[in-house]
Design an enzyme around this catalytic site. Structure first.
Site, PDB file in Angstrom:
ATOM      1  N   PRO A  92       0.813  -1.214   0.000  1.00  0.00           N
ATOM      2  CA  PRO A  92       0.000   0.000   0.000  1.00  0.00           C
ATOM      3  C   PRO A  92       0.853   1.273   0.000  1.00  0.00           C
ATOM      4  O   PRO A  92       0.347   2.360  -0.267  1.00  0.00           O
ATOM      5  CB  PRO A  92      -0.832  -0.126   1.284  1.00  0.00           C
ATOM      6  CG  PRO A  92      -0.163  -1.158   2.110  1.00  0.00           C
ATOM      7  CD  PRO A  92       0.617  -2.036   1.191  1.00  0.00           C
ATOM      8  N   GLU A 119       3.552  -6.555   8.678  1.00  0.00           N
ATOM      9  CA  GLU A 119       3.818  -5.121   8.511  1.00  0.00           C
ATOM     10  C   GLU A 119       4.796  -4.851   7.376  1.00  0.00           C
ATOM     11  O   GLU A 119       5.287  -3.747   7.231  1.00  0.00           O
ATOM     12  CB  GLU A 119       4.327  -4.508   9.812  1.00  0.00           C
ATOM     13  CG  GLU A 119       3.362  -4.632  10.984  1.00  0.00           C
ATOM     14  CD  GLU A 119       1.974  -4.074  10.660  1.00  0.00           C
ATOM     15  OE1 GLU A 119       1.892  -2.918  10.209  1.00  0.00           O
ATOM     16  OE2 GLU A 119       0.984  -4.811  10.853  1.00  0.00           O
ATOM     17  N   ARG A 161      -3.892 -10.067 -19.699  1.00  0.00           N
ATOM     18  CA  ARG A 161      -4.879  -9.847 -20.760  1.00  0.00           C
ATOM     19  C   ARG A 161      -4.365  -8.915 -21.853  1.00  0.00           C
ATOM     20  O   ARG A 161      -4.998  -8.778 -22.891  1.00  0.00           O
ATOM     21  CB  ARG A 161      -6.213  -9.348 -20.187  1.00  0.00           C
ATOM     22  CG  ARG A 161      -6.126  -8.041 -19.467  1.00  0.00           C
ATOM     23  CD  ARG A 161      -7.456  -7.700 -18.832  1.00  0.00           C
ATOM     24  NE  ARG A 161      -8.478  -7.394 -19.828  1.00  0.00           N
ATOM     25  CZ  ARG A 161      -8.518  -6.291 -20.558  1.00  0.00           C
ATOM     26  NH1 ARG A 161      -7.574  -5.373 -20.426  1.00  0.00           N
ATOM     27  NH2 ARG A 161      -9.479  -6.087 -21.430  1.00  0.00           N
ATOM     28  N   ASP A 176     -10.868  -0.663 -24.033  1.00  0.00           N
ATOM     29  CA  ASP A 176     -11.170  -0.699 -22.603  1.00  0.00           C
ATOM     30  C   ASP A 176     -11.214   0.650 -21.928  1.00  0.00           C
ATOM     31  O   ASP A 176     -10.559   1.584 -22.359  1.00  0.00           O
ATOM     32  CB  ASP A 176     -10.049  -1.444 -21.859  1.00  0.00           C
ATOM     33  CG  ASP A 176     -10.145  -2.907 -22.072  1.00  0.00           C
ATOM     34  OD1 ASP A 176     -11.259  -3.391 -22.201  1.00  0.00           O
ATOM     35  OD2 ASP A 176      -9.074  -3.535 -22.106  1.00  0.00           O
TER      36      ASP A 176
HETATM   37 CL1  6GU Z   1      -0.335  -3.795  -3.477  1.00  0.00          CL
HETATM   38  N1  6GU Z   1      -0.664  -4.573  -0.980  1.00  0.00           N
HETATM   39  C1  6GU Z   1      -1.277  -4.497   0.185  1.00  0.00           C
HETATM   40  N2  6GU Z   1      -0.883  -5.301   1.175  1.00  0.00           N
HETATM   41  N3  6GU Z   1      -2.260  -3.660   0.442  1.00  0.00           N
HETATM   42  C2  6GU Z   1      -2.627  -2.884  -0.561  1.00  0.00           C
HETATM   43  C3  6GU Z   1      -2.036  -2.908  -1.804  1.00  0.00           C
HETATM   44  C4  6GU Z   1      -1.045  -3.770  -1.983  1.00  0.00           C
HETATM   45  N4  6GU Z   1      -2.613  -1.993  -2.597  1.00  0.00           N
HETATM   46  C5  6GU Z   1      -3.531  -1.422  -1.861  1.00  0.00           C
HETATM   47  N5  6GU Z   1      -3.563  -1.946  -0.629  1.00  0.00           N
END
Ligand code: 6GU
Length: 246
Positions: A92, A119, A161, A176
């Site tokens: 994230p 973590e 894809r 798309d």
């Molecule tokens: Cl790529 N990994 C994780 N653990 N949480 C996320 C993410 C990725 N993208 C958004 N939230």
């Protein structure tokens, strides 16, 4: 394309046996290799995590099993005569995945994914990996998942894809949402009237130029309402004066 995925949950990737991706694998367009991080531990409990230096909640993934696994992935690439893979680390804290990034990944011969849990992974794993390969930390959106596995499935599907011959109709890929920086407009099929709801008349007209104009107009209107920032990001001159006014 070769795809290596490192995870403590290799079973998480069973969906890659299905549908479009499963068929691409069966046809040899895509080769997926799953690695179990715990196979590269050396203690009886096959420990992959430990407490964070500096304190705080949660656990951090230990560097040693990651280092050994990524060395093995690289050795496999070398054995097959391919340059080091592009390593994608779903997190994230990464840069947001875009269709442009998916297109860039689809041009690579070899992708590797490092799925963290807890973590995160000890930062030195990424620093060490960068000594040997390109590394990109990628987020799939502004929310938090429990680990990189689901994000890896998303990224692999977005990339696969785009590979030649994976989607039956390559024109559908060009059309798309996001392919031209716009959201796709609505789609309709038979019957022409369903529960009193009619298909827009222009789509039944057989006038292909009018249909193309209408579809583009729908795409622009929808984008303006739902994702106005995408319109702002289009290259200058992308919209005609008439379209700018929509
Ligand atoms: Cl790529 N990994 C994780 N653990 N949480 C996320 C993410 C990725 N993208 C958004 N939230």
């Amino acid at each position: 394309m070769h795809v290596d995925i490192v995870s403590i949950f290799p079973e998480y990737f069973r969906p890659l046996e299905l549908s479009l991706i499963g068929k691409a694998r069966a046809r040899g367009v895509l080769d997926v290799h799953l690695w179990d991080l715990r196979d590269f531990t050396h203690d009886p409990h096959r420990t992959v995590d430990d407490t964070p230096y500096g304190g705080g909640p949660g656990m951090v993934m230990r560097p040693e099993p990651w280092g050994e696994t990524l060395d093995a992935v690289r050795a496999e690439a070398a054995r097959l005569g391919v340059d080091a893979p592009l390593l994608i680390v779903p997190t994230p804290a990464g840069e947001l995945l875009t269709q442009r990034a998916a297109e860039r990944y689809a041009a690579e011969p070899w992708l590797a994914f490092a799925c963290g849990r807890y973590e995160g992974i000890d930062e030195r794993v990424l620093l060490d990996a960068r000594r040997h390969m390109r590394v990109e930390e990628v987020s799939i959106g502004d929310y938090v998942l429990a680990g990189g596995e689901a994000a890896t499935l998303v990224i692999v599907e977005a990339v696969a894809r785009l590979l030649p011959g994976v989607v039956g109709n390559q024109a559908s890929v060009l059309d798309d949402s996001h392919a031209q920086g716009l959201l796709e407009g609505p789609a309709y099929t038979k019957p022409a009237v369903w529960r009193g709801l009619e298909v827009p008349e222009v789509l039944l007209s057989g006038n292909h130029a009018a249909i193309a104009r209408w579809r583009r107009e729908q795409a622009i209107r929808r984008t303006a309402v739902r994702r106005p920032e995408l319109l702002d990001a289009l290259p200058p001159g992308s919209l005609t004066p008439h379209e700018e006014a929509l």
